[in-house]
Design an enzyme around this catalytic site. Structure first.
Site, PDB file in Angstrom:
ATOM      1  N   GLY A  11      37.843  40.998  39.000  1.00  0.00           N
ATOM      2  CA  GLY A  11      36.825  41.847  39.644  1.00  0.00           C
ATOM      3  C   GLY A  11      37.170  43.320  39.541  1.00  0.00           C
ATOM      4  N   VAL A  24      46.683  57.000  30.463  1.00  0.00           N
ATOM      5  CA  VAL A  24      46.388  57.711  29.211  1.00  0.00           C
ATOM      6  C   VAL A  24      47.073  59.079  29.188  1.00  0.00           C
ATOM      7  CG1 VAL A  24      44.526  58.806  27.877  1.00  0.00           C
ATOM      8  CG2 VAL A  24      44.220  56.487  28.804  1.00  0.00           C
ATOM      9  N   ARG A  72      36.012  37.942  33.242  1.00  0.00           N
ATOM     10  CA  ARG A  72      36.855  36.764  33.445  1.00  0.00           C
ATOM     11  C   ARG A  72      36.794  35.982  32.143  1.00  0.00           C
ATOM     12  NH1 ARG A  72      34.910  37.586  38.916  1.00  0.00           N
ATOM     13  NH2 ARG A  72      36.773  38.127  40.112  1.00  0.00           N
ATOM     14  N   ASP A 103      45.975  38.780  40.999  1.00  0.00           N
ATOM     15  CA  ASP A 103      47.038  37.811  40.705  1.00  0.00           C
ATOM     16  C   ASP A 103      46.680  36.904  39.528  1.00  0.00           C
ATOM     17  OD1 ASP A 103      45.170  36.895  42.867  1.00  0.00           O
ATOM     18  OD2 ASP A 103      46.176  34.996  42.457  1.00  0.00           O
ATOM     19  N   THR A 126      42.323  45.310  43.103  1.00  0.00           N
ATOM     20  CA  THR A 126      41.337  44.408  43.703  1.00  0.00           C
ATOM     21  C   THR A 126      41.041  44.903  45.114  1.00  0.00           C
ATOM     22  OG1 THR A 126      41.057  42.238  44.751  1.00  0.00           O
ATOM     23  CG2 THR A 126      43.279  42.815  44.143  1.00  0.00           C
ATOM     24  N   ASP A 128      40.501  43.164  47.553  1.00  0.00           N
ATOM     25  CA  ASP A 128      40.901  42.152  48.546  1.00  0.00           C
ATOM     26  C   ASP A 128      42.274  42.392  49.178  1.00  0.00           C
ATOM     27  OD1 ASP A 128      38.530  40.978  47.837  1.00  0.00           O
ATOM     28  OD2 ASP A 128      39.441  39.462  46.542  1.00  0.00           O
ATOM     29  N   ASP A 130      45.204  41.243  48.365  1.00  0.00           N
ATOM     30  CA  ASP A 130      45.678  39.870  48.612  1.00  0.00           C
ATOM     31  C   ASP A 130      46.768  39.435  47.635  1.00  0.00           C
ATOM     32  OD1 ASP A 130      44.143  39.778  46.337  1.00  0.00           O
ATOM     33  OD2 ASP A 130      43.048  37.970  46.886  1.00  0.00           O
ATOM     34  N   MET A 170      33.364  41.180  52.309  1.00  0.00           N
ATOM     35  CA  MET A 170      34.010  40.497  51.179  1.00  0.00           C
ATOM     36  C   MET A 170      35.498  40.259  51.449  1.00  0.00           C
ATOM     37  SD  MET A 170      32.574  41.951  47.619  1.00  0.00           S
ATOM     38  CE  MET A 170      31.284  41.072  46.764  1.00  0.00           C
ATOM     39  N   ARG A 172      37.046  37.238  49.972  1.00  0.00           N
ATOM     40  CA  ARG A 172      37.332  35.810  49.716  1.00  0.00           C
ATOM     41  C   ARG A 172      38.289  35.238  50.762  1.00  0.00           C
ATOM     42  NH1 ARG A 172      38.063  35.055  43.322  1.00  0.00           N
ATOM     43  NH2 ARG A 172      38.255  37.289  43.171  1.00  0.00           N
ATOM     44  N   GLY A 186      35.239  48.634  66.059  1.00  0.00           N
ATOM     45  CA  GLY A 186      35.171  48.133  67.427  1.00  0.00           C
ATOM     46  C   GLY A 186      34.381  46.837  67.524  1.00  0.00           C
ATOM     47  N   ARG A 212      28.984  42.734  81.339  1.00  0.00           N
ATOM     48  CA  ARG A 212      29.649  43.969  81.757  1.00  0.00           C
ATOM     49  C   ARG A 212      28.936  45.217  81.203  1.00  0.00           C
ATOM     50  NH1 ARG A 212      31.460  47.368  78.147  1.00  0.00           N
ATOM     51  NH2 ARG A 212      33.255  47.025  76.818  1.00  0.00           N
ATOM     52  N   HIS A 252      28.074  43.109  47.339  1.00  0.00           N
ATOM     53  CA  HIS A 252      28.684  43.924  46.290  1.00  0.00           C
ATOM     54  C   HIS A 252      28.643  45.423  46.538  1.00  0.00           C
ATOM     55  CE1 HIS A 252      28.718  40.129  44.146  1.00  0.00           C
ATOM     56  NE2 HIS A 252      29.648  40.677  43.385  1.00  0.00           N
ATOM     57  N   ILE A 253      27.919  45.884  47.553  1.00  0.00           N
ATOM     58  CA  ILE A 253      28.009  47.338  47.804  1.00  0.00           C
ATOM     59  C   ILE A 253      29.456  47.729  48.127  1.00  0.00           C
ATOM     60  CG2 ILE A 253      25.604  47.635  48.578  1.00  0.00           C
ATOM     61  CD1 ILE A 253      26.826  48.076  51.406  1.00  0.00           C
TER      62      ILE A 253
HETATM   63  P1  ADP Z   1      42.001  38.349  39.452  1.00  0.00           P
HETATM   64  O1  ADP Z   1      42.841  38.940  38.398  1.00  0.00           O
HETATM   65  O2  ADP Z   1      41.181  39.384  40.163  1.00  0.00           O
HETATM   66  O3  ADP Z   1      42.780  37.462  40.389  1.00  0.00           O
HETATM   67  P2  ADP Z   1      40.883  35.990  38.149  1.00  0.00           P
HETATM   68  O4  ADP Z   1      41.648  35.044  38.967  1.00  0.00           O
HETATM   69  O5  ADP Z   1      39.454  35.704  37.858  1.00  0.00           O
HETATM   70  O6  ADP Z   1      40.869  37.464  38.751  1.00  0.00           O
HETATM   71  O7  ADP Z   1      41.649  36.132  36.750  1.00  0.00           O
HETATM   72  C1  ADP Z   1      41.174  36.994  35.751  1.00  0.00           C
HETATM   73  C2  ADP Z   1      41.452  36.399  34.392  1.00  0.00           C
HETATM   74  O8  ADP Z   1      42.865  36.253  34.205  1.00  0.00           O
HETATM   75  C3  ADP Z   1      40.908  34.994  34.167  1.00  0.00           C
HETATM   76  O9  ADP Z   1      39.553  34.995  33.781  1.00  0.00           O
HETATM   77  C4  ADP Z   1      41.790  34.499  33.036  1.00  0.00           C
HETATM   78  O10 ADP Z   1      41.367  35.018  31.791  1.00  0.00           O
HETATM   79  C5  ADP Z   1      43.130  35.130  33.370  1.00  0.00           C
HETATM   80  N1  ADP Z   1      43.970  34.155  34.084  1.00  0.00           N
HETATM   81  C6  ADP Z   1      43.904  33.807  35.391  1.00  0.00           C
HETATM   82  N2  ADP Z   1      44.810  32.868  35.708  1.00  0.00           N
HETATM   83  C7  ADP Z   1      45.496  32.611  34.559  1.00  0.00           C
HETATM   84  C8  ADP Z   1      46.573  31.723  34.202  1.00  0.00           C
HETATM   85  N3  ADP Z   1      47.149  30.917  35.109  1.00  0.00           N
HETATM   86  N4  ADP Z   1      46.986  31.737  32.914  1.00  0.00           N
HETATM   87  C9  ADP Z   1      46.415  32.538  32.012  1.00  0.00           C
HETATM   88  N5  ADP Z   1      45.416  33.381  32.275  1.00  0.00           N
HETATM   89  C10 ADP Z   1      44.949  33.433  33.524  1.00  0.00           C
END
Ligand code: ADP
Length: 322
Positions: A11, A24, A72, A103, A126, A128, A130, A170, A172, A186, A212, A252-253
């Site tokens: 994302g 860059v 993705r 991740d 991201t 999130d 997270d 948002m 997740r 608040g 109250r 998505h905003i």
């Molecule tokens: P984020 O990076 O925000 O967590 P995703 O989980 O959708 O988003 O992962 C983004 C892209 O990274 C996936 O579409 C895929 O191409 C690649 N990816 C995710 N997990 C793996 C994995 N275990 N091994 C290889 N590529 C991965």
């Protein structure tokens, strides 16, 4: 390293452009070439390259989204496509790769390193917030700020009409956005992603507020795995407790918009540090925030999700909203 490839994956988040710019400009100042890879791993597999120069990152520091675009890529999960990706990178004379993403994207990067020893550095991007072992991911504070502004507006109407609103944010499975937004607006209640909703308590809290003298209630709902759970809660409140609540799903905003200061500042440091890590042979690694400082750690530390310690703010929100 003579030619660094850079891509965004997963994302988008506000501040990714600040990181691209920092990569860059740092690389060019060190005499290193940068190749932009469009649309993440999917674009890499299609050979979508653009040569980056000083002006290709001009006037982007304030822009949300990512000029490189993102995607993705299910194909990239397969070992044979990662082999193909490395062949394409080497044919392009790219000898190091910077990945801005979450991740999932870092797992893909880790696989490139493990299977082909391809030098990789991650930058967490991201909304999130997270990712394990980093206190911060680029985009989080901008998303929080956007959601706060939206909730403030909703509060005006909620107050004027003495209404209850369920506002879904948002994030997740992460509680981070919901808790920070809840404390900062608040909110009368915050429902976390994995909370089993206690409707009775929710209704009791709302009624206690009314008794109250409160004129409005805002309940922040973390979206959880599937967006739209606010509607389920709304129906139960109506059917079982005869309580009318309005739903606003911010959606998505929260993802777009001009990055706030923290995102620009941290992304600029991370982009700079990522290039230095590649040049110094510190791979596979990732830029993180720990104890408030931007620094490098092993990429392996950041390949899982984390819900950090935001939960401690749950009590704070509850205390302050009585
Ligand atoms: P984020 O990076 O925000 O967590 P995703 O989980 O959708 O988003 O992962 C983004 C892209 O990274 C996936 O579409 C895929 O191409 C690649 N990816 C995710 N997990 C793996 C994995 N275990 N091994 C290889 N590529 C991965």
């Amino acid at each position: 390293v003579k030619n660094i490839g850079i891509l965004c994956s997963g994302g988008d988040s506000p501040g990714m452009n600040c990181a691209i710019r920092a990569v860059v400009r740092t690389a060019i100042s060190r005499g290193i070439q940068v190749t932009g890879i469009k649309r993440g791993y999917a674009g890499l597999l299609r050979g979508e390259f653009m040569q980056m120069n000083l002006s290709s990152v001009g006037n982007i520091i304030q822009r949300g989204g990512t000029i490189l675009q993102t995607s993705r890529s299910p194909e990239f999960q397969k070992v044979e496509f990662r082999k193909k990706a490395v062949d394409i990178l080497r044919a392009q004379h790219i000898d190091g790769l910077i990945i801005i993403g979450g991740d999932g994207s870092f797992n893909g990067a880790m696989a490139l390193w493990k299977e082909h020893q391809f030098p990789v550095v991650g930058i967490p991007g991201t909304i999130d917030n997270d990712i394990s072992n980093t206190e911060y991911t680029i985009g989080f504070n901008t998303a929080v700020q956007t959601a706060i502004e939206a909730v403030d507006r909703i509060r005006d109407t909620a107050h004027s009409h003495a209404r209850t609103f369920l506002v879904e944010v948002m994030g997740r499975n992460s509680s981070a956005i919901a808790l920070k937004v809840g404390v900062c607006t608040g909110a009368e209640n915050i429902l976390l992603p994995h909370d089993k909703v206690n409707h009775q308590k929710l209704v009791d809290d709302i009624n206690r507020g009314i008794a109250r003298g409160k004129e409005s209630s805002i309940i922040i709902v973390a979206e959880g795995p599937v967006a739209g759970r606010s509607y389920d809660i709304q129906h139960v409140l109506k059917d079982m407790y005869h309580l009318d609540a309005h739903v606003a799903i911010l959606g998505h905003i929260q993802r777009g918009g001009s990055p706030v200061a923290d995102d620009r500042f941290i992304a600029s440091q991370m982009g700079n540090m990522a290039v230095e890590a590649l040049l110094g042979g510190n791979v596979p690694s990732v830029t993180v925030v720990q104890k408030g400082k931007v620094l490098m750690t092993d990429l392996a530390n950041c390949t899982t999700k984390a819900d950090h310690n935001y939960i401690e703010y749950s009590g704070l929100a509850e205390t302050l909203s009585i």
